[in-house]
Design an enzyme around this catalytic site. Structure first.
Site, PDB file in Angstrom:
ATOM      1  CE1 TYR A 171      -3.578   2.620   0.497  1.00  0.00           C
ATOM      2  CE2 TYR A 171      -2.419   3.242   2.508  1.00  0.00           C
ATOM      3  CZ  TYR A 171      -3.400   3.492   1.558  1.00  0.00           C
ATOM      4  OH  TYR A 171      -4.184   4.622   1.666  1.00  0.00           O
ATOM      5  CE  LYS A 175      -2.935   7.018  -0.992  1.00  0.00           C
ATOM      6  NZ  LYS A 175      -4.183   7.432  -1.710  1.00  0.00           N
TER       7      LYS A 175
END
Length: 299
Positions: A171, A175
């Site tokens: 993740y 991001k």
């Protein structure tokens, strides 16, 4: 934060605006009388997640803006281009891009499938790059017309501390890809006057998607803030001079403090609860990450 009307007539293209943070931003700019493009995947009602592009447009209209629903998967270049073309045909151009669409799975390496890894990187990093690339020609025209052109990415400050990768590396990679778009494009388009910034919440923000993935954990919800804080902070950034405000990695409550807003309790789901800080994470954030890894509602 009170609206001032400065975005009246501006066209704002927002990915993932059918619900959550994206919709909060959409409604905020709509109250100024902006044209708002809801570029999202949900056309028909989801069995667990409320909101579609059509219901979002209805709310935008009720708030005082003009809405345009575009069914878009940001992983697909032809769909993004078609939505941009429809936007320009309908409103005459694009002044602001909000890269909000995001896939999230706070899973560690053992619990992250390659399907999930690919989804997050395709939606978050690649989707942000793609939407920015295709909108930039129109943002340049917006600047030529003397308008305040912005790209705002919903992504975190770039911090290479191992703690941001140890528990949810996939993740963070996805991001940070969005944040690197901010870093690079802010410099690339500084002379042309297109502002490119990132905005990140200090705390967890409760959205229907997060509730679903955490299995509807009521405590996690109570210790979060509402999406409105990101809507207000986004609005404040978009009002700033695009020739001077670029290349920043903003935190929502810091932006609002700069605007003279001191009452942050108005944004809390439950002001009596301690908030889950994700900028300076502690045991509460670890518990949220643990909930993701144990949840059956993974991507």
């Amino acid at each position: 934060m009170q609206n001032c009307g400065k975005l009246a007539g501006y066209t704002v293209f927002i990915t993932g605006a059918s619900r959550g943070i994206g919709k909060a931003v959409a409604l905020k700019v709509a109250r100024d009388g902006a044209n708002v493009v809801v570029a999202a995947k949900t056309s028909d009602p989801h069995p667990k997640l409320p909101g579609t592009v059509h219901t979002a447009v209805e709310e935008i209209t009720q708030a005082g803006g003009k809405g345009l629903a575009c069914i878009v998967d940001v992983r697909k270049e032809e769909e993004v281009q078609a939505a941009i073309d429809k936007t320009v045909e309908t409103f005459g151009g694009i002044d602001i891009l909000i890269n909000n669409a995001s896939a999230i799975s706070l899973t560690d390496t053992k619990n992250t499938t390659m399907k999930t890894y690919d989804l997050m990187n395709q939606v978050n990093a690649r989707g942000t790059y793609l939407c920015s690339k295709l909108c930039i020609p129109h943002l340049l025209k917006s600047r030529e017309a003397g308008r305040n052109a912005h790209i705002l990415n919903m992504s975190p400050p770039l911090n290479m501390s191992p703690k941001w990768f140890a528990s949810h590396g996939a993740y963070s990679i996805a991001k940070y890809g969005m944040s690197m778009c901010t870093l690079g494009m802010a410099e690339e388009f500084a002379e042309e006057g297109i502002a490119v910034n990132s905005l990140w919440p200090r705390t967890t923000v409760i959205t229907a998607a997060v509730e679903m993935i955490t299995g509807g954990n009521k405590m996690a919800a109570a210790m979060s803030r509402k999406p409105d804080i990101m809507g207000d902070a986004s609005y404040a950034i978009l009002l700033r001079d695009c020739t001077k405000c670029t290349g920043n990695f903003f935190i929502d409550d810091e932006v609002l403090t700069e605007e003279g807003i001191t009452d942050m309790d108005q944004y809390a789901v439950d002001p009596t609860q301690k908030l889950v800080d994700i900028v300076n994470p502690g045991s509460l954030w670890s518990a949220v990450v643990g909930a993701f890894n144990s949840s059956k509602s993974k991507l």
